[in-house]
Enzyme design. Structure first.
Site, PDB file in Angstrom:
ATOM      1  N   GLY A  46       0.832  -1.134   0.056  1.00 40.05           N
ATOM      2  CA  GLY A  46       0.018  -0.053   0.019  1.00 40.05           C
ATOM      3  C   GLY A  46       0.826   1.289  -0.074  1.00 40.05           C
ATOM      4  O   GLY A  46       2.090   1.265   0.562  1.00 40.05           O
ATOM      5  N   GLN A  51       3.240  10.033   1.033  1.00 36.54           N
ATOM      6  CA  GLN A  51       4.374   9.298   1.132  1.00 36.54           C
ATOM      7  C   GLN A  51       5.430   9.519  -0.439  1.00 36.54           C
ATOM      8  O   GLN A  51       6.505   9.090   0.163  1.00 36.54           O
ATOM      9  CB  GLN A  51       4.092   7.715   1.251  1.00 36.54           C
ATOM     10  CG  GLN A  51       3.499   7.434   2.559  1.00 36.54           C
ATOM     11  CD  GLN A  51       3.401   5.886   2.646  1.00 36.54           C
ATOM     12  OE1 GLN A  51       2.168   5.292   2.295  1.00 36.54           O
ATOM     13  NE2 GLN A  51       4.017   5.138   3.147  1.00 36.54           N
ATOM     14  N   CYS A  89       5.751   0.366   7.787  1.00 30.57           N
ATOM     15  CA  CYS A  89       5.425   1.527   6.865  1.00 30.57           C
ATOM     16  C   CYS A  89       6.406   1.854   5.888  1.00 30.57           C
ATOM     17  O   CYS A  89       7.623   1.783   6.337  1.00 30.57           O
ATOM     18  CB  CYS A  89       4.953   2.664   7.646  1.00 30.57           C
ATOM     19  SG  CYS A  89       4.560   3.956   6.603  1.00 30.57           S
ATOM     20  N   LEU A  90       6.312   1.940   4.483  1.00 32.73           N
ATOM     21  CA  LEU A  90       7.331   2.277   3.762  1.00 32.73           C
ATOM     22  C   LEU A  90       8.045   3.757   3.946  1.00 32.73           C
ATOM     23  O   LEU A  90       9.188   3.880   3.634  1.00 32.73           O
ATOM     24  CB  LEU A  90       6.947   2.387   2.289  1.00 32.73           C
ATOM     25  CG  LEU A  90       6.423   0.980   1.586  1.00 32.73           C
ATOM     26  CD1 LEU A  90       5.615   1.239   0.286  1.00 32.73           C
ATOM     27  CD2 LEU A  90       7.427   0.088   1.421  1.00 32.73           C
ATOM     28  N   HIS A 131      -4.942   1.397   7.143  1.00 30.03           N
ATOM     29  CA  HIS A 131      -3.264   2.239   7.252  1.00 30.03           C
ATOM     30  C   HIS A 131      -3.336   3.339   6.132  1.00 30.03           C
ATOM     31  O   HIS A 131      -2.717   4.277   6.529  1.00 30.03           O
ATOM     32  CB  HIS A 131      -2.550   0.853   7.209  1.00 30.03           C
ATOM     33  CG  HIS A 131      -0.960   1.453   7.253  1.00 30.03           C
ATOM     34  ND1 HIS A 131      -0.134   1.074   8.183  1.00 30.03           N
ATOM     35  CD2 HIS A 131      -0.191   2.260   6.321  1.00 30.03           C
ATOM     36  CE1 HIS A 131       1.159   1.502   8.062  1.00 30.03           C
ATOM     37  NE2 HIS A 131       0.970   2.508   6.876  1.00 30.03           N
ATOM     38  N   GLU A 132      -3.664   2.808   5.007  1.00 33.85           N
ATOM     39  CA  GLU A 132      -3.540   3.957   3.850  1.00 33.85           C
ATOM     40  C   GLU A 132      -4.341   5.346   4.001  1.00 33.85           C
ATOM     41  O   GLU A 132      -4.097   6.441   3.921  1.00 33.85           O
ATOM     42  CB  GLU A 132      -3.582   3.395   2.499  1.00 33.85           C
ATOM     43  CG  GLU A 132      -2.764   2.377   2.084  1.00 33.85           C
ATOM     44  CD  GLU A 132      -1.432   2.509   2.430  1.00 33.85           C
ATOM     45  OE1 GLU A 132      -0.864   3.737   2.301  1.00 33.85           O
ATOM     46  OE2 GLU A 132      -0.701   1.561   2.938  1.00 33.85           O
ATOM     47  N   HIS A 135      -3.210   7.604   6.649  1.00 34.06           N
ATOM     48  CA  HIS A 135      -1.902   8.485   6.019  1.00 34.06           C
ATOM     49  C   HIS A 135      -2.726   9.573   5.287  1.00 34.06           C
ATOM     50  O   HIS A 135      -1.980  10.712   5.222  1.00 34.06           O
ATOM     51  CB  HIS A 135      -1.168   7.528   4.834  1.00 34.06           C
ATOM     52  CG  HIS A 135      -0.161   6.693   5.264  1.00 34.06           C
ATOM     53  ND1 HIS A 135       1.220   7.401   5.743  1.00 34.06           N
ATOM     54  CD2 HIS A 135       0.462   5.529   4.997  1.00 34.06           C
ATOM     55  CE1 HIS A 135       2.020   6.504   6.057  1.00 34.06           C
ATOM     56  NE2 HIS A 135       1.714   5.313   5.646  1.00 34.06           N
TER      57      HIS A 135
HETATM   58 NI    NI Z   1       2.517   3.544   5.973  1.00 40.66          NI
END
Ligand code: NI
Length: 185
Positions: A46, A51, A89-90, A131-132, A135
């Site tokens: 995701g 991000q 998380c990226l 989660h997304e 963000h």
């Molecule tokens: Ni994340």
């Protein structure tokens, strides 16, 4: 399509509220395509616009081949018992924590063509949607952790963050995802 640089913890864009889109344009579609490309390059499941330094209310998800582009997504319903699982998380590479979330979620959004749709998900897909969407409202999985777990995660990040000058994570060609068994969102 382009692989974009990923912003990591410390970049203020990750704490910004995103801007809902009045319509889905070619620019939006380009962003979506680049975000998919970036997410796959990072071996993520995701990715949300902040991000990659953007404030459009857009995220992409691909859990086991179930791929979604979501524009202006909203959680309209959560059901079922809460479930706890490890998340990464990226934007916070190599930091993980157990997050409790509703196990089943219904989301409404616009797709890549601007058409409204609704999807109900459970398990990892439900977790990834939540989660997304977090963000898109400036919220990170760290914010769900207990005080002590959050402090431990931030201490871990202190050891990692110097690898990302300017809060920028440049992905190496050919994929540079985490070797951690858990997937990052
Ligand atoms: Ni994340």
């Amino acid at each position: 399509m382009s692989v974009l640089a990923i912003r990591v913890l410390g970049d203020p864009v990750l704490r910004e509220e995103t801007r809902p889109l009045a319509e889905v344009t070619d620019d939006t579609r380009r962003l979506i395509d680049d975000m998919f490309e970036t997410m796959y390059a990072a071996n993520g499941i995701g990715l949300a616009a902040p991000q990659v330094g953007r404030i459009e209310r857009v995220c992409v998800v691909d859990v086991d081949g179930a791929a979604y582009a979501l524009v202006n997504p909203e959680v309209v319903r959560t059901t079922g018992p809460k479930a706890k699982a490890e998340e990464g998380c990226l934007s916070i590479p190599d930091v993980y924590g157990d997050v409790e979330r509703p196990s089943c979620v219904t989301v409404q959004a616009l797709d890549r063509d601007g058409a409204p749709f609704e999807v109900t998900a459970e398990g990892l897909l439900a977790r990834c949607f939540q989660h997304e969407i977090d963000h898109l409202h400036g919220k990170l999985f760290l914010d769900h952790l207990s005080f002590l777990k959050r402090r431990a995660a931030l201490a871990r990040w202190e050891e990692e963050k110097d690898q990302y000058p300017g809060y920028i994570r440049i992905l190496k060609p050919g994929g540079s995802g985490s070797e951690h068994p858990e997937e990052e969102l």
